[in-house]
Design a protein around this motif. Structure first.
Motif, PDB file in Angstrom:
ATOM      1  N   LEU A   1      12.922   5.510  -5.804  1.00 44.23           N
ATOM      2  CA  LEU A   1      11.484   5.367  -6.009  1.00 44.23           C
ATOM      3  C   LEU A   1      10.794   5.047  -4.685  1.00 44.23           C
ATOM      4  O   LEU A   1       9.736   5.613  -4.364  1.00 44.23           O
ATOM      5  CB  LEU A   1      11.205   4.265  -7.032  1.00 44.23           C
ATOM      6  CG  LEU A   1       9.734   3.966  -7.340  1.00 44.23           C
ATOM      7  CD1 LEU A   1       9.032   5.200  -7.902  1.00 44.23           C
ATOM      8  CD2 LEU A   1       9.620   2.798  -8.321  1.00 44.23           C
ATOM      9  N   ALA A   2      11.395   4.157  -3.899  1.00 38.19           N
ATOM     10  CA  ALA A   2      10.835   3.831  -2.584  1.00 38.19           C
ATOM     11  C   ALA A   2      10.870   5.044  -1.664  1.00 38.19           C
ATOM     12  O   ALA A   2       9.914   5.309  -0.924  1.00 38.19           O
ATOM     13  CB  ALA A   2      11.606   2.667  -1.964  1.00 38.19           C
TER      14      ALA A   2
ATOM     15  N   GLU B   1       8.919 -11.486  -2.153  1.00 39.33           N
ATOM     16  CA  GLU B   1      10.156 -12.031  -1.604  1.00 39.33           C
ATOM     17  C   GLU B   1      10.983 -10.933  -0.934  1.00 39.33           C
ATOM     18  O   GLU B   1      11.561 -11.138   0.139  1.00 39.33           O
ATOM     19  CB  GLU B   1      10.968 -12.703  -2.711  1.00 39.33           C
ATOM     20  CG  GLU B   1      12.303 -13.287  -2.259  1.00 39.33           C
ATOM     21  CD  GLU B   1      12.160 -14.405  -1.234  1.00 39.33           C
ATOM     22  OE1 GLU B   1      13.174 -14.737  -0.590  1.00 39.33           O
ATOM     23  OE2 GLU B   1      11.036 -14.936  -1.064  1.00 39.33           O
ATOM     24  N   LEU B   2      11.033  -9.764  -1.559  1.00 42.02           N
ATOM     25  CA  LEU B   2      11.745  -8.633  -0.959  1.00 42.02           C
ATOM     26  C   LEU B   2      11.108  -8.254   0.373  1.00 42.02           C
ATOM     27  O   LEU B   2      11.811  -8.001   1.362  1.00 42.02           O
ATOM     28  CB  LEU B   2      11.722  -7.443  -1.919  1.00 42.02           C
ATOM     29  CG  LEU B   2      12.350  -6.141  -1.401  1.00 42.02           C
ATOM     30  CD1 LEU B   2      13.847  -6.320  -1.166  1.00 42.02           C
ATOM     31  CD2 LEU B   2      12.101  -5.006  -2.392  1.00 42.02           C
TER      32      LEU B   2
ATOM     33  N   ILE C   1      16.441  -1.752   0.371  1.00 38.79           N
ATOM     34  CA  ILE C   1      16.558  -2.056  -1.056  1.00 38.79           C
ATOM     35  C   ILE C   1      17.958  -1.720  -1.557  1.00 38.79           C
ATOM     36  O   ILE C   1      18.560  -2.470  -2.329  1.00 38.79           O
ATOM     37  CB  ILE C   1      15.492  -1.274  -1.855  1.00 38.79           C
ATOM     38  CG1 ILE C   1      14.090  -1.781  -1.516  1.00 38.79           C
ATOM     39  CG2 ILE C   1      15.747  -1.390  -3.357  1.00 38.79           C
ATOM     40  CD1 ILE C   1      12.974  -0.953  -2.124  1.00 38.79           C
ATOM     41  N   GLN C   2      18.484  -0.587  -1.104  1.00 34.19           N
ATOM     42  CA  GLN C   2      19.814  -0.153  -1.531  1.00 34.19           C
ATOM     43  C   GLN C   2      20.883  -1.177  -1.169  1.00 34.19           C
ATOM     44  O   GLN C   2      21.860  -1.371  -1.904  1.00 34.19           O
ATOM     45  CB  GLN C   2      20.148   1.192  -0.876  1.00 34.19           C
ATOM     46  CG  GLN C   2      21.491   1.780  -1.272  1.00 34.19           C
ATOM     47  CD  GLN C   2      21.491   2.302  -2.694  1.00 34.19           C
ATOM     48  OE1 GLN C   2      20.691   3.164  -3.042  1.00 34.19           O
ATOM     49  NE2 GLN C   2      22.376   1.778  -3.523  1.00 34.19           N
ATOM     50  N   GLU C   3      20.688  -1.856  -0.039  1.00 34.74           N
ATOM     51  CA  GLU C   3      21.703  -2.782   0.464  1.00 34.74           C
ATOM     52  C   GLU C   3      21.534  -4.205  -0.052  1.00 34.74           C
ATOM     53  O   GLU C   3      22.366  -5.066   0.231  1.00 34.74           O
ATOM     54  CB  GLU C   3      21.665  -2.792   1.997  1.00 34.74           C
ATOM     55  CG  GLU C   3      22.042  -1.447   2.614  1.00 34.74           C
ATOM     56  CD  GLU C   3      21.786  -1.406   4.103  1.00 34.74           C
ATOM     57  OE1 GLU C   3      21.284  -2.424   4.643  1.00 34.74           O
ATOM     58  OE2 GLU C   3      22.083  -0.372   4.721  1.00 34.74           O
TER      59      GLU C   3
ATOM     60  N   LYS D   1       0.829  -1.206   0.000  1.00 34.37           N
ATOM     61  CA  LYS D   1       0.000   0.000   0.000  1.00 34.37           C
ATOM     62  C   LYS D   1       0.864   1.258   0.000  1.00 34.37           C
ATOM     63  O   LYS D   1       0.527   2.259  -0.645  1.00 34.37           O
ATOM     64  CB  LYS D   1      -0.924  -0.004   1.222  1.00 34.37           C
ATOM     65  CG  LYS D   1      -1.926   1.136   1.236  1.00 34.37           C
ATOM     66  CD  LYS D   1      -2.902   0.997   2.395  1.00 34.37           C
ATOM     67  CE  LYS D   1      -3.927   2.130   2.385  1.00 34.37           C
ATOM     68  NZ  LYS D   1      -4.890   2.001   3.514  1.00 34.37           N
ATOM     69  N   THR D   2       1.981   1.218   0.723  1.00 31.56           N
ATOM     70  CA  THR D   2       2.878   2.373   0.775  1.00 31.56           C
ATOM     71  C   THR D   2       3.749   2.468  -0.466  1.00 31.56           C
ATOM     72  O   THR D   2       4.060   3.571  -0.927  1.00 31.56           O
ATOM     73  CB  THR D   2       3.776   2.285   2.025  1.00 31.56           C
ATOM     74  OG1 THR D   2       2.951   2.271   3.196  1.00 31.56           O
ATOM     75  CG2 THR D   2       4.729   3.472   2.106  1.00 31.56           C
ATOM     76  N   TYR D   3       4.123   1.323  -1.023  1.00 34.14           N
ATOM     77  CA  TYR D   3       5.077   1.293  -2.139  1.00 34.14           C
ATOM     78  C   TYR D   3       4.477   0.627  -3.386  1.00 34.14           C
ATOM     79  O   TYR D   3       5.021  -0.362  -3.891  1.00 34.14           O
ATOM     80  CB  TYR D   3       6.342   0.545  -1.711  1.00 34.14           C
ATOM     81  CG  TYR D   3       7.053   1.184  -0.550  1.00 34.14           C
ATOM     82  CD1 TYR D   3       7.834   2.318  -0.721  1.00 34.14           C
ATOM     83  CD2 TYR D   3       6.934   0.658   0.740  1.00 34.14           C
ATOM     84  CE1 TYR D   3       8.489   2.914   0.348  1.00 34.14           C
ATOM     85  CE2 TYR D   3       7.583   1.246   1.812  1.00 34.14           C
ATOM     86  CZ  TYR D   3       8.356   2.371   1.613  1.00 34.14           C
ATOM     87  OH  TYR D   3       9.002   2.961   2.673  1.00 34.14           O
ATOM     88  N   PRO D   4       3.381   1.152  -3.919  1.00 35.64           N
ATOM     89  CA  PRO D   4       2.745   0.505  -5.076  1.00 35.64           C
ATOM     90  C   PRO D   4       3.610   0.527  -6.330  1.00 35.64           C
ATOM     91  O   PRO D   4       3.561  -0.411  -7.133  1.00 35.64           O
ATOM     92  CB  PRO D   4       1.461   1.318  -5.271  1.00 35.64           C
ATOM     93  CG  PRO D   4       1.757   2.656  -4.657  1.00 35.64           C
ATOM     94  CD  PRO D   4       2.634   2.352  -3.490  1.00 35.64           C
ATOM     95  N   ALA D   5       4.402   1.584  -6.520  1.00 34.03           N
ATOM     96  CA  ALA D   5       5.231   1.653  -7.728  1.00 34.03           C
ATOM     97  C   ALA D   5       6.399   0.673  -7.645  1.00 34.03           C
ATOM     98  O   ALA D   5       6.788   0.078  -8.654  1.00 34.03           O
ATOM     99  CB  ALA D   5       5.744   3.075  -7.941  1.00 34.03           C
ATOM    100  N   VAL D   6       6.970   0.504  -6.448  1.00 38.15           N
ATOM    101  CA  VAL D   6       8.028  -0.499  -6.278  1.00 38.15           C
ATOM    102  C   VAL D   6       7.466  -1.886  -6.584  1.00 38.15           C
ATOM    103  O   VAL D   6       8.102  -2.695  -7.278  1.00 38.15           O
ATOM    104  CB  VAL D   6       8.613  -0.451  -4.853  1.00 38.15           C
ATOM    105  CG1 VAL D   6       9.591  -1.603  -4.634  1.00 38.15           C
ATOM    106  CG2 VAL D   6       9.306   0.884  -4.598  1.00 38.15           C
ATOM    107  N   ALA D   7       6.259  -2.156  -6.086  1.00 38.99           N
ATOM    108  CA  ALA D   7       5.618  -3.448  -6.355  1.00 38.99           C
ATOM    109  C   ALA D   7       5.351  -3.616  -7.845  1.00 38.99           C
ATOM    110  O   ALA D   7       5.512  -4.716  -8.401  1.00 38.99           O
ATOM    111  CB  ALA D   7       4.316  -3.555  -5.564  1.00 38.99           C
TER     112      ALA D   7
END
Length: 244
Positions: A100-101, A58-59, A85-87, A42-48
């Motif tokens: 993006l996140a 999985e992430l 995500i960066q790591e 819900k917070t990160y729809p574009a990442v999804a």
């Protein structure tokens, strides 16, 4: 693979029905992961959207195991998702993903902020004609800069499937994210405009914010910038430098 329950913790639980304590714990854990994954989606729809369901799930599973929720409100969970995500190897080949996140978290924070009450345009115009002043911005406002066109990617998030060639993402963006009445608005800025707004937000006077750009900005462009700020409704107060 679901984690094993702490034996010390299981001592305080009682089995339900025909389930053993270990079975009950595994069911609880799966439900817990599903709930937090949906909160992250819900917070990160574009990442999804970029990753697709399988990779995103999985992430999220890895993130949840590494950083369990301590928030009462699920909407508050996931602030460090961009850093995670960066790591991880997930960001390899998708260099814009951490930014993006980060953008999506900022957007959510602005969306949940209190509705601002900006100064009326007429009042701002009158006060700006005074001696050097400082401008106090609304709380429901953030400036965001990225080496990638994350806003362009974000705008495609409801399309059926992500394809790299559909978006020209390899261009930098400076963005103003703010709330006006009940709506969150995103506006692209020129780098110099973002620099001036950052200086004003940091407490610089108008003249201090403009002086470094005196040779590159015409009076017309400066006027256009302040007109944009007034139309956007991001100015909460204007005070003399001495009174601030």
């Amino acid at each position: 693979m679901a984690p094993e329950a702490d034996p010390g913790y299981l001592e305080f639980l009682k089995p339900a029905g025909k389930l053993s304590l270990e079975q009950a714990f595994q069911i609880y854990h799966r439900t817990y992961v599903v709930r937090l994954t949906e909160a992250l989606r819900k917070t990160y729809p574009a990442v999804a959207w970029v990753l697709g369901d399988n990779f995103f799930n999985e992430l999220c599973r890895k993130f949840i195991e590494a950083q369990p929720s301590v928030a009462y409100n699920l909407a508050d969970y996931g602030e460090s998702f961009s850093g995670f995500i960066q790591e991880t190897s997930t960001a390899k080949g998708i260099p814009f993903l951490p930014d993006l996140a980060k953008f999506e978290w900022i957007y959510k924070e602005v969306q949940h902020a209190a509705t601002p009450e900006p100064l009326p345009v007429e009042t701002i115009q009158e006060l700006l004609n005074s001696d050097d002043v400082k401008i106090h911005m609304i709380d429901a406002m953030e400036l965001f800069e990225s080496d990638y066109a994350v806003y362009d990617i974000w705008e495609h998030r409801f399309e059926p499937a992500y394809m790299f060639e559909d978006v020209n993402w390899n261009t930098p963006q400076c963005l103003l994210i703010h709330k006006k009445q009940q709506k969150v608005l995103v506006q692209e800025l020129q780098p110099v405009e973002a620099q001036i707004l950052r200086a004003l937000t940091a407490g610089r006077t108008v003249s201090e914010a403009l002086t470094p750009h005196a040779n590159s900005l015409s009076p017309e462009r400066i006027a256009q910038l302040f007109e944009m700020m007034m139309r956007a409704g991001i100015i909460e107060d204007v005070m003399s430098a001495e009174a601030y």
